[in-house]
Write a protein that holds these residues in place. Sequence first.
Motif, PDB file in Angstrom:
ATOM      1  N   PHE A   1       0.844  -1.197   0.000  1.00  0.00           N
ATOM      2  CA  PHE A   1       0.000   0.000   0.000  1.00  0.00           C
ATOM      3  C   PHE A   1       0.884   1.254   0.000  1.00  0.00           C
ATOM      4  O   PHE A   1       0.629   2.206  -0.738  1.00  0.00           O
ATOM      5  CB  PHE A   1      -0.916   0.030   1.220  1.00  0.00           C
ATOM      6  CG  PHE A   1      -2.101  -0.910   1.173  1.00  0.00           C
ATOM      7  CD1 PHE A   1      -2.390  -1.705   0.079  1.00  0.00           C
ATOM      8  CD2 PHE A   1      -2.931  -1.004   2.274  1.00  0.00           C
ATOM      9  CE1 PHE A   1      -3.471  -2.563   0.067  1.00  0.00           C
ATOM     10  CE2 PHE A   1      -4.028  -1.859   2.279  1.00  0.00           C
ATOM     11  CZ  PHE A   1      -4.304  -2.639   1.173  1.00  0.00           C
TER      12      PHE A   1
ATOM     13  N   GLN B   1      -8.602   5.668   4.778  1.00  0.00           N
ATOM     14  CA  GLN B   1      -8.291   4.285   4.402  1.00  0.00           C
ATOM     15  C   GLN B   1      -7.134   3.752   5.238  1.00  0.00           C
ATOM     16  O   GLN B   1      -7.190   2.626   5.744  1.00  0.00           O
ATOM     17  CB  GLN B   1      -7.955   4.217   2.903  1.00  0.00           C
ATOM     18  CG  GLN B   1      -7.738   2.814   2.360  1.00  0.00           C
ATOM     19  CD  GLN B   1      -6.319   2.311   2.515  1.00  0.00           C
ATOM     20  OE1 GLN B   1      -5.350   3.068   2.451  1.00  0.00           O
ATOM     21  NE2 GLN B   1      -6.183   1.018   2.719  1.00  0.00           N
TER      22      GLN B   1
ATOM     23  N   PHE C   1      -9.186   0.818  -0.335  1.00  0.00           N
ATOM     24  CA  PHE C   1      -7.976   0.904  -1.159  1.00  0.00           C
ATOM     25  C   PHE C   1      -8.310   0.597  -2.617  1.00  0.00           C
ATOM     26  O   PHE C   1      -7.811   1.265  -3.525  1.00  0.00           O
ATOM     27  CB  PHE C   1      -6.894  -0.044  -0.638  1.00  0.00           C
ATOM     28  CG  PHE C   1      -5.593   0.088  -1.352  1.00  0.00           C
ATOM     29  CD1 PHE C   1      -4.784   1.206  -1.171  1.00  0.00           C
ATOM     30  CD2 PHE C   1      -5.162  -0.897  -2.218  1.00  0.00           C
ATOM     31  CE1 PHE C   1      -3.575   1.336  -1.841  1.00  0.00           C
ATOM     32  CE2 PHE C   1      -3.947  -0.781  -2.893  1.00  0.00           C
ATOM     33  CZ  PHE C   1      -3.159   0.335  -2.698  1.00  0.00           C
TER      34      PHE C   1
END
Length: 135
Positions: free
Chosen positions: A52, A71, A114
């Motif tokens: 990520f 997020q 995401f």
Amino acid sequence: MPNIAHLYFRTAIVFLLLGVAMGLHMAMSGQHNVIGPHAHTNLLGWVTMALFGGYYALNPAKAESRFAGIQYMTYATGVALMTVSLYLLYRGYASLEPVVAVSSLIVLAGIVMFAVIVFGREPVANPVRGEALRH
């Protein structure tokens, strides 16, 4: 808010240390009863958070959104709750199973968020103002 990519990398390192500590404890004690939490900590905490972070580092305009911050908080909170509750569940605290279930849903929500960011439209830079715009 601090850079989301850096937050993800820093948080990933914390989970890596925790996952390695679990692995070392299992190796030294000869008891491998927390292999599930060890794997979840390393995969969801270390690997996924680092990925990520890498995505956000490569897509700074998306990383600057308020939604990206939400997020991060959602996913990191879910993984932290899951890691602790799953570890304790495997250590015999059966009453924590609902916490594991709820934290799993929080992790899923962070992953869905995401996905929304990844599949969302790409912001483009406004050369006049130097800011991101949606196209």
